[in-house]
Design a protein around this motif. Sequence first.
Motif, PDB file in Angstrom:
ATOM      1  N   MET A 168      13.319 -24.497 -40.333  1.00 38.14           N
ATOM      2  CA  MET A 168      12.548 -23.426 -39.555  1.00 38.14           C
ATOM      3  C   MET A 168      11.629 -24.194 -38.628  1.00 38.14           C
ATOM      4  SD  MET A 168      10.586 -20.470 -41.222  1.00 38.14           S
ATOM      5  CE  MET A 168       9.598 -21.403 -42.334  1.00 38.14           C
ATOM      6  N   GLY A 169      11.135 -23.788 -37.556  1.00 34.93           N
ATOM      7  CA  GLY A 169      10.187 -24.286 -36.618  1.00 34.93           C
ATOM      8  C   GLY A 169      11.175 -24.459 -35.219  1.00 34.93           C
ATOM      9  N   LYS A 170      10.145 -24.920 -34.278  1.00 33.82           N
ATOM     10  CA  LYS A 170      10.636 -25.234 -32.896  1.00 33.82           C
ATOM     11  C   LYS A 170      11.759 -26.173 -32.863  1.00 33.82           C
ATOM     12  CE  LYS A 170       6.375 -23.837 -30.302  1.00 33.82           C
ATOM     13  NZ  LYS A 170       5.400 -24.239 -29.289  1.00 33.82           N
ATOM     14  N   LEU A 171      12.575 -26.148 -31.861  1.00 37.46           N
ATOM     15  CA  LEU A 171      13.497 -27.151 -31.642  1.00 37.46           C
ATOM     16  C   LEU A 171      12.867 -28.479 -31.069  1.00 37.46           C
ATOM     17  CD1 LEU A 171      16.607 -25.003 -30.477  1.00 37.46           C
ATOM     18  CD2 LEU A 171      16.415 -26.267 -32.648  1.00 37.46           C
ATOM     19  N   PRO A 172      13.262 -29.706 -31.279  1.00 39.53           N
ATOM     20  CA  PRO A 172      12.799 -30.705 -30.539  1.00 39.53           C
ATOM     21  C   PRO A 172      12.957 -30.660 -28.986  1.00 39.53           C
ATOM     22  CG  PRO A 172      14.313 -31.430 -32.374  1.00 39.53           C
ATOM     23  CD  PRO A 172      14.605 -30.072 -32.122  1.00 39.53           C
ATOM     24  N   LYS A 173      11.940 -31.277 -28.561  1.00 40.26           N
ATOM     25  CA  LYS A 173      11.863 -31.295 -27.059  1.00 40.26           C
ATOM     26  C   LYS A 173      13.271 -31.885 -26.219  1.00 40.26           C
ATOM     27  CE  LYS A 173       9.109 -33.540 -23.186  1.00 40.26           C
ATOM     28  NZ  LYS A 173       9.703 -34.555 -22.703  1.00 40.26           N
ATOM     29  N   GLU A 174      13.695 -33.191 -27.001  1.00 38.96           N
ATOM     30  CA  GLU A 174      15.022 -33.722 -26.318  1.00 38.96           C
ATOM     31  C   GLU A 174      16.189 -32.598 -26.412  1.00 38.96           C
ATOM     32  OE1 GLU A 174      13.022 -34.980 -28.745  1.00 38.96           O
ATOM     33  OE2 GLU A 174      12.131 -36.329 -27.535  1.00 38.96           O
ATOM     34  N   MET A 175      16.357 -31.819 -27.227  1.00 38.60           N
ATOM     35  CA  MET A 175      17.476 -30.812 -27.704  1.00 38.60           C
ATOM     36  C   MET A 175      17.240 -29.789 -26.639  1.00 38.60           C
ATOM     37  SD  MET A 175      18.711 -28.741 -30.949  1.00 38.60           S
ATOM     38  CE  MET A 175      18.783 -30.252 -32.008  1.00 38.60           C
ATOM     39  N   LEU A 176      16.063 -29.273 -26.387  1.00 43.20           N
ATOM     40  CA  LEU A 176      15.916 -28.178 -25.287  1.00 43.20           C
ATOM     41  C   LEU A 176      16.414 -28.801 -24.081  1.00 43.20           C
ATOM     42  CD1 LEU A 176      12.489 -26.918 -26.479  1.00 43.20           C
ATOM     43  CD2 LEU A 176      14.470 -25.757 -26.671  1.00 43.20           C
ATOM     44  N   GLU A 177      15.774 -30.031 -23.732  1.00 42.96           N
ATOM     45  CA  GLU A 177      16.290 -30.580 -22.447  1.00 42.96           C
ATOM     46  C   GLU A 177      17.419 -30.978 -22.146  1.00 42.96           C
ATOM     47  OE1 GLU A 177      12.009 -32.788 -21.600  1.00 42.96           O
ATOM     48  OE2 GLU A 177      13.644 -34.007 -22.463  1.00 42.96           O
ATOM     49  N   LYS A 178      18.127 -31.025 -23.317  1.00 50.20           N
ATOM     50  CA  LYS A 178      19.717 -31.366 -22.774  1.00 50.20           C
ATOM     51  C   LYS A 178      20.750 -30.170 -22.862  1.00 50.20           C
ATOM     52  CE  LYS A 178      23.334 -34.075 -25.231  1.00 50.20           C
ATOM     53  NZ  LYS A 178      23.640 -35.306 -26.143  1.00 50.20           N
ATOM     54  N   TYR A 179      20.171 -29.131 -23.765  1.00 48.49           N
ATOM     55  CA  TYR A 179      21.241 -28.001 -24.088  1.00 48.49           C
ATOM     56  C   TYR A 179      20.471 -26.650 -23.573  1.00 48.49           C
ATOM     57  CZ  TYR A 179      23.357 -31.275 -27.351  1.00 48.49           C
ATOM     58  OH  TYR A 179      24.089 -32.299 -28.201  1.00 48.49           O
ATOM     59  N   VAL A 180      19.483 -26.660 -23.306  1.00 52.76           N
ATOM     60  CA  VAL A 180      18.807 -25.226 -22.956  1.00 52.76           C
ATOM     61  C   VAL A 180      18.372 -25.305 -21.687  1.00 52.76           C
ATOM     62  CG1 VAL A 180      17.062 -23.405 -23.399  1.00 52.76           C
ATOM     63  CG2 VAL A 180      18.024 -24.706 -25.315  1.00 52.76           C
ATOM     64  N   PHE A 181      17.552 -26.010 -21.021  1.00 55.72           N
ATOM     65  CA  PHE A 181      16.778 -26.385 -19.957  1.00 55.72           C
ATOM     66  C   PHE A 181      17.840 -26.067 -18.795  1.00 55.72           C
ATOM     67  CE2 PHE A 181      12.802 -27.789 -21.745  1.00 55.72           C
ATOM     68  CZ  PHE A 181      12.373 -26.717 -22.365  1.00 55.72           C
ATOM     69  N   PRO A 182      18.805 -26.842 -18.805  1.00 53.38           N
ATOM     70  CA  PRO A 182      19.692 -27.127 -17.659  1.00 53.38           C
ATOM     71  C   PRO A 182      20.821 -25.872 -17.536  1.00 53.38           C
ATOM     72  CG  PRO A 182      19.823 -28.984 -19.071  1.00 53.38           C
ATOM     73  CD  PRO A 182      19.266 -27.994 -19.745  1.00 53.38           C
ATOM     74  N   ARG A 183      20.871 -25.073 -18.705  1.00 57.28           N
ATOM     75  CA  ARG A 183      21.793 -23.978 -18.775  1.00 57.28           C
ATOM     76  C   ARG A 183      21.173 -22.611 -18.465  1.00 57.28           C
ATOM     77  NH1 ARG A 183      25.088 -26.692 -23.822  1.00 57.28           N
ATOM     78  NH2 ARG A 183      26.058 -28.279 -22.642  1.00 57.28           N
ATOM     79  N   VAL A 184      20.809 -22.388 -17.529  1.00 60.31           N
ATOM     80  CA  VAL A 184      20.031 -21.111 -17.298  1.00 60.31           C
ATOM     81  C   VAL A 184      20.736 -20.082 -16.165  1.00 60.31           C
ATOM     82  CG1 VAL A 184      17.806 -22.278 -17.765  1.00 60.31           C
ATOM     83  CG2 VAL A 184      18.584 -22.023 -15.446  1.00 60.31           C
ATOM     84  N   GLY A 185      21.851 -20.284 -16.015  1.00 60.69           N
ATOM     85  CA  GLY A 185      22.681 -19.288 -15.102  1.00 60.69           C
ATOM     86  C   GLY A 185      22.472 -19.698 -13.618  1.00 60.69           C
ATOM     87  N   LEU A 186      22.347 -18.557 -12.893  1.00 60.30           N
ATOM     88  CA  LEU A 186      22.145 -18.715 -11.535  1.00 60.30           C
ATOM     89  C   LEU A 186      20.670 -18.746 -11.374  1.00 60.30           C
ATOM     90  CD1 LEU A 186      22.938 -18.688  -8.319  1.00 60.30           C
ATOM     91  CD2 LEU A 186      22.768 -16.072  -8.523  1.00 60.30           C
ATOM     92  N   ARG A 187      20.219 -19.960 -10.667  1.00 56.93           N
ATOM     93  CA  ARG A 187      18.872 -19.918 -10.347  1.00 56.93           C
ATOM     94  C   ARG A 187      18.378 -19.234  -9.278  1.00 56.93           C
ATOM     95  NH1 ARG A 187      16.701 -24.360 -13.152  1.00 56.93           N
ATOM     96  NH2 ARG A 187      18.164 -25.748 -14.450  1.00 56.93           N
TER      97      ARG A 187
END
Length: 331
Positions: A1-20
Amino acid sequence: MGKLPKEMLEKYVFPRVGLRRPEVLIGPRYGEDAAIISINDEKVLVVHSDPITAACEHLGWLAVNIACNDIAVRGAEPRWVLPVILLPESRQDLLDEIMGEVDSAAKALGVMVVGGHTEYISMLKRPVISMTAMGVTYKKRYITTGGGKPGDSILMTKTAGIEATAILARDFEELLFKKGASMSLIKKAQSFISKVSVVREALILADLGVHVMHDPTSGGILGGLYEIACASNVELRVMEEKIPIADETKIFCNLLGLNPLKVLSSGSLLALIPEDKVEESMEQLRKAHIDSAVIGYACNGCGCILTKRDGAAERIDKPIEDELVNLWREI
């Protein structure tokens, strides 16, 4: 429980936002509190979603206030909210309690529930609520977490650990009493739930030209400072002795072995302000009966350095694990 690590967000979330899309001025970024979307030549829509996972009581109240905090620190007045409420069983009393609190909090802030979703999920052990909040402000007015500049003063409102203190007083009442906290102190601390909004101070400061505003949630004051440092690419130098902490928070954290600077701190606002605007900012907050303190300054570099009461320096160069969240894991 808690926020995901910064590195995980940068690898799996931030690059995958659909059409910018070009109208999205601020999208998913580490430390940024809400999306900012252009809606015409003058105005932007501010949107944020947040779940409540570290509390059992006052879920509706916390969900509205904490989501709306993240709209207000952008310099926008919250207007609309959409709750997603997941219940462990089909109980009218739970839904009645949660939506009663949502209604009360929304009325207090002047916002409207405009949609959402409710669902019964048998595998859940307790209710979960996630809230989306929205607001509108002018393009020339919106504020980001990444706007800090070397030389800025760090202003903090109220005290550290407000949200955590309220949760501890409600959800850990029996444990605190067994460890020696008086029932009168616990009952007093339960009123901290009324302090979790930063909407008033955020809108006051937005009019004064602050560079950064941020709502320190998971990870507490130190977690919030680290997120500002990362987003603004500055180094923040903070003096522990300058950080205000309520007596109730000190006592609870001491009894439970928690660091008051590393627990949920919604209710306090962190701002980076040009030095020549600090006095006016604090005066306007005083007029609104909101306490504030300068706890440090920004300089060239990246990360956060905390000068402790004994003079030792602690470098904070990674996200802070929230100690209240960790406490939930232990019980």
